[in-house]
Scaffold this active site. Structure first.
Site, mmCIF file in Angstrom:
data_model
loop_
_atom_site.group_PDB
_atom_site.id
_atom_site.type_symbol
_atom_site.label_atom_id
_atom_site.label_comp_id
_atom_site.label_asym_id
_atom_site.label_seq_id
_atom_site.Cartn_x
_atom_site.Cartn_y
_atom_site.Cartn_z
ATOM 1 N N TRP A 149 0.815 -1.216 0.000
ATOM 2 C CA TRP A 149 0.000 0.000 0.000
ATOM 3 C C TRP A 149 0.850 1.269 0.000
ATOM 4 C CZ3 TRP A 149 1.772 2.587 4.104
ATOM 5 C CH2 TRP A 149 2.296 1.833 5.156
ATOM 6 N N ARG A 164 6.142 -0.603 -11.602
ATOM 7 C CA ARG A 164 7.500 -1.165 -11.622
ATOM 8 C C ARG A 164 7.460 -2.655 -11.967
ATOM 9 N NH1 ARG A 164 11.291 0.097 -6.408
ATOM 10 N NH2 ARG A 164 10.477 -1.865 -5.635
ATOM 11 N N LYS A 220 -2.317 -8.156 -7.910
ATOM 12 C CA LYS A 220 -3.109 -8.107 -6.685
ATOM 13 C C LYS A 220 -2.587 -6.975 -5.804
ATOM 14 C CE LYS A 220 -2.880 -9.345 -2.666
ATOM 15 N NZ LYS A 220 -3.445 -8.113 -2.091
ATOM 16 N N PRO A 221 -3.248 -5.815 -5.859
ATOM 17 C CA PRO A 221 -2.781 -4.690 -5.035
ATOM 18 C C PRO A 221 -3.196 -4.886 -3.581
ATOM 19 C CG PRO A 221 -4.744 -4.074 -6.293
ATOM 20 C CD PRO A 221 -4.440 -5.505 -6.649
ATOM 21 N N ALA A 222 -2.641 -4.075 -2.692
ATOM 22 C CA ALA A 222 -3.008 -4.142 -1.267
ATOM 23 C C ALA A 222 -4.454 -3.674 -1.085
ATOM 24 C CB ALA A 222 -2.066 -3.263 -0.450
ATOM 25 N N GLY A 272 6.646 -6.374 -0.570
ATOM 26 C CA GLY A 272 5.950 -6.304 0.717
ATOM 27 C C GLY A 272 6.902 -6.688 1.827
ATOM 28 N N SER A 273 6.333 -7.157 2.922
ATOM 29 C CA SER A 273 7.169 -7.436 4.087
ATOM 30 C C SER A 273 7.949 -8.737 3.909
ATOM 31 C CB SER A 273 6.278 -7.538 5.329
ATOM 32 O OG SER A 273 5.348 -8.587 5.147
ATOM 33 N N GLU A 317 10.838 -8.151 -3.458
ATOM 34 C CA GLU A 317 11.277 -6.846 -2.929
ATOM 35 C C GLU A 317 10.711 -6.742 -1.529
ATOM 36 O OE1 GLU A 317 13.216 -4.670 -4.415
ATOM 37 O OE2 GLU A 317 13.318 -5.564 -6.402
ATOM 38 N N LEU A 318 11.561 -6.950 -0.522
ATOM 39 C CA LEU A 318 11.044 -7.112 0.846
ATOM 40 C C LEU A 318 11.443 -5.943 1.746
ATOM 41 C CD1 LEU A 318 11.782 -10.948 1.037
ATOM 42 C CD2 LEU A 318 9.758 -9.791 0.159
ATOM 43 N N ARG A 325 10.247 10.960 3.419
ATOM 44 C CA ARG A 325 9.448 10.686 2.224
ATOM 45 C C ARG A 325 8.350 9.726 2.646
ATOM 46 N NH1 ARG A 325 10.410 7.789 -3.169
ATOM 47 N NH2 ARG A 325 11.766 6.432 -1.991
ATOM 48 N N CYS A 333 10.199 1.393 2.216
ATOM 49 C CA CYS A 333 11.169 0.326 2.502
ATOM 50 C C CYS A 333 12.577 0.907 2.516
ATOM 51 C CB CYS A 333 11.060 -0.770 1.457
ATOM 52 S SG CYS A 333 11.218 -0.148 -0.213
ATOM 53 N N GLU A 337 11.796 -2.596 11.197
ATOM 54 C CA GLU A 337 11.348 -1.455 10.392
ATOM 55 C C GLU A 337 10.371 -0.628 11.205
ATOM 56 O OE1 GLU A 337 9.632 -3.325 6.859
ATOM 57 O OE2 GLU A 337 10.700 -1.825 5.697
HETATM 58 P P1 NAD Z 1 2.618 -6.846 3.452
HETATM 59 O O1 NAD Z 1 3.653 -7.898 3.293
HETATM 60 O O2 NAD Z 1 1.703 -6.946 4.608
HETATM 61 O O3 NAD Z 1 1.669 -6.848 2.159
HETATM 62 C C1 NAD Z 1 2.186 -6.761 0.868
HETATM 63 C C2 NAD Z 1 1.220 -7.438 -0.079
HETATM 64 O O4 NAD Z 1 1.085 -8.804 0.269
HETATM 65 C C3 NAD Z 1 -0.184 -6.855 -0.044
HETATM 66 O O5 NAD Z 1 -0.730 -6.914 -1.333
HETATM 67 C C4 NAD Z 1 -0.915 -7.812 0.878
HETATM 68 O O6 NAD Z 1 -2.306 -7.860 0.641
HETATM 69 C C5 NAD Z 1 -0.268 -9.119 0.512
HETATM 70 N N1 NAD Z 1 -0.338 -10.128 1.567
HETATM 71 C C6 NAD Z 1 -0.428 -9.931 2.909
HETATM 72 N N2 NAD Z 1 -0.481 -11.128 3.539
HETATM 73 C C7 NAD Z 1 -0.413 -12.079 2.580
HETATM 74 C C8 NAD Z 1 -0.418 -13.508 2.609
HETATM 75 N N3 NAD Z 1 -0.500 -14.188 3.737
HETATM 76 N N4 NAD Z 1 -0.336 -14.160 1.429
HETATM 77 C C9 NAD Z 1 -0.243 -13.483 0.274
HETATM 78 N N5 NAD Z 1 -0.230 -12.136 0.183
HETATM 79 C C10 NAD Z 1 -0.310 -11.447 1.330
HETATM 80 O O7 NAD Z 1 3.358 -5.466 3.377
HETATM 81 P P2 NAD Z 1 2.710 -3.999 3.451
HETATM 82 O O8 NAD Z 1 2.388 -3.720 4.867
HETATM 83 O O9 NAD Z 1 1.638 -3.834 2.437
HETATM 84 O O10 NAD Z 1 3.940 -3.102 2.960
HETATM 85 C C11 NAD Z 1 4.968 -2.730 3.793
HETATM 86 C C12 NAD Z 1 6.160 -3.645 3.611
HETATM 87 O O11 NAD Z 1 6.555 -3.664 2.244
HETATM 88 C C13 NAD Z 1 7.375 -3.155 4.365
HETATM 89 O O12 NAD Z 1 8.035 -4.242 4.958
HETATM 90 C C14 NAD Z 1 8.242 -2.526 3.274
HETATM 91 O O13 NAD Z 1 9.601 -2.480 3.578
HETATM 92 C C15 NAD Z 1 7.953 -3.427 2.130
HETATM 93 N N6 NAD Z 1 8.268 -2.763 0.860
HETATM 94 C C16 NAD Z 1 9.360 -3.166 0.160
HETATM 95 C C17 NAD Z 1 9.690 -2.528 -1.017
HETATM 96 C C18 NAD Z 1 10.900 -2.940 -1.798
HETATM 97 O O14 NAD Z 1 11.000 -2.528 -2.934
HETATM 98 N N7 NAD Z 1 11.812 -3.721 -1.247
HETATM 99 C C19 NAD Z 1 8.903 -1.474 -1.489
HETATM 100 C C20 NAD Z 1 7.791 -1.084 -0.753
HETATM 101 C C21 NAD Z 1 7.467 -1.750 0.428
#
Ligand code: NAD
Length: 491
Positions: free
Chosen positions: A164, A173, A188-190, A242-243, A264-265, A292, A298, A395
């Protein structure tokens, strides 16, 4: 009505903001009829509702991408590039409205949202250009017996999962290189920020996207929905942002079908200021790297290490700058720092701050959540942060700057690398050679050397260690969506 809030009016007058699933070129409701509410984090009101897909909808979306795959892979690179370039132009033309949409559902300031739209659109332009320049190789085998021909083929149906915090850029990207490579995809967006992704998909359609080439599935149940997509027999690639926690789960699922994975975590970026650095420019860089998106990036500077002789001047300068940041609803033009995404994010930031204070850190600024109705946390500066404080290891994802004083270069390198993450590090020094030498010892995929911002569509973005696998942006980002094919031949 699915777009419920009057705040969306200036957006929807210019930009189509669909609220259904995009499957095989048509917008359709979830099979269950269920919907997800999208809320504005600045005031906790409902902006809209979008379709809430289940695993059956997800399977249908992958079927649609699979059905379109062969025809799309057979289009010319120029045909695909033209589609991406038209989308770039549309995004630029509608950038104000898209920025407003991002601000409404994500909360970030309009200035941050405009910067995101500009950055996000650039991926369409970069991959339109890059997609027509891809080269293979022709070599001789060392024995001279035959020729080695190496070419790249699209990997196939790709599942794109995005967070998100950058609802436009994290999607473009992935979409732009996937499509440029000749892959079809399901995005699949957030669930917190689906509207921006849906609006970007609508722009691609306006630019001439053929049915099934990009499908979009929004859901409140990401676990089963993503699993259904990853276990579909036609899926070949997972591209996830994501995370680290969720990334690990998905890698396990992807292992069963040996999917290609781009991950990309999370990050835990150190920001190091050496005694010979230009302090003004380090402070300027620190504000960009820390603030920012209100710290919800991340790449956000998560821990500051400042060398003894400049420690006090840096702390004083950072407190002054952080204190001057205007916090408020992102849609106010004067706002520099918007709300966090939800109450859980505020609670997490506050927990990390409390933990640091309990262990002996001092808050020189901020340090307590602000009153609602939105989800606000003020810019916060912590000093004397002890090594075991959680905020140095997790984080923080908020506007909190923990500062640690150090004396020796060797000591700081060990602290910098004392983390499971390795996404980005920032280093400020007046001696470039010293900076480059230290950079070689830093375990991260990216380094900002006298710069607080590293993101660039033409640069390979990504992390080492538990911050990820693979790279996005640059030619490497295109190759992520391709398989190398080697042909042994004689003539
Ligand atoms: P998140 O991992 O909770 O969610 C990311 C995506 O995964 C969302 O679309 C979410 O719906 C989905 N998701 C959540 N649980 C899932 C599951 N059990 N199975 C499958 N999909 C699932 O992360 P977030 O809170 O949306 O974003 C923040 C995190 O993303 C931070 O850790 C940040 O560092 C990371 N991030 C990394 C980069 C990068 O380029 N390395 C860029 C942006 C954000």
């Amino acid at each position: 009505m699915s777009l419920t809030d009057a705040a969306l009016r200036p957006v929807v007058d210019t930009v189509q903001v669909p609220t259904e699933l995009l499957v095989a070129g048509a917008w359709r409701p979830a099979g269950s009829g269920r919907r997800i509410e999208v809320r504005d984090p600045a005031n906790d009101t409902v902006l809209a509702s979008v379709a809430d897909a289940d695993s059956r909808d997800a399977g249908t979306a992958v079927d649609a991408a699979a059905a379109a795959a062969a025809d799309w892979a057979a289009t010319s690179p120029r045909f695909r590039a033209d589609l991406l370039m038209r989308t770039f132009a549309l995004m630029r033309e509608r950038s104000d409205e898209l920025a407003l949409l991002i601000t409404l559902e994500n909360g970030k300031s309009l200035a941050d949202a405009r910067a995101e739209v500009a950055y996000a659109a650039e991926f369409f332009r970069w991959y339109a250009e890059e997609g027509v320049r891809l080269r293979g190789q022709l070599g001789h085998s060392p024995s001279g017996a035959n020729r080695l021909l190496v070419a790249h083929q699209p990997v196939g149906v790709s599942v794109l999962v995005t967070p998100w915090n950058f609802p436009a850029a994290m999607a473009t990207r992935k979409i732009a290189p996937a499509l440029a490579a000749g892959c079809t995809a399901v995005l699949k967006p957030a669930a917190e920020t689906p509207l921006t992704a849906l609006a970007v998909a609508a722009l691609l359609q306006e630019a001439g996207l053929p049915a099934g080439v990009l499908n979009v599935v929004t859901t409140s149940e990401p676990g089963p929905v993503v699993e259904a997509m990853l276990t579909h027999r036609r899926t070949r690639m997972l591209s996830f942002t994501g995370s680290t926690e969720v990334g690990r789960l998905l890698l396990r699922t992807a292992a069963d079908s040996v999917l290609k994975c781009g991950m990309e975590l999370g990050g835990n970026a150190p920001f190091v200021v050496l005694a010979d650095a230009d302090i003004e420019s380090a402070l300027e860089g620190a504000m960009v790297a820390k603030m920012r998106n209100g710290g919800q990036a991340c790449t956000a500077a998560n821990r500051f290490f400042v060398q003894g002789p400049v420690h006090d001047a840096f702390v004083e300068g950072l407190v002054a700058r952080m204190a001057a940041v205007r916090v408020g609803p992102g849609i106010d033009e004067s706002t520099q720092c918007g709300p966090l995404i939800n109450p859980a994010a505020v609670a997490k930031v506050d927990q990390l701050v409390r933990d640091a204070i309990d262990r002996g850190a001092r808050a020189l600024l901020g340090g307590r959540p602000l009153d609602g109705p939105g989800f606000f946390y003020p810019p916060t500066v912590l000093v004397d942060v002890p090594p075991d404080a959680r905020v140095l290891h997790e984080e923080v994802f908020g506007p909190v700057a923990p500062i640690v004083r150090f004396e020796q270069e060797d000591e700081v390198l060990a602290r910098v690398n004392d983390t499971v993450f390795g996404l980005v590090s920032y280093l400020y020094t007046g001696d470039l050679a010293r900076g480059l030498r230290l950079t070689e010892g830093i375990e991260s995929g990216m380094v900002g050397l006298n710069r607080g911002l590293v993101s660039d569509p033409a640069a390979p973005f990504g992390g080492t260690k538990q911050s990820g696998l693979g790279r996005e942006g640059s030619t490497e980002g295109l190759l992520e969506f391709m398989e190398t094919q080697y042909v042994a031949t004689s003539w």
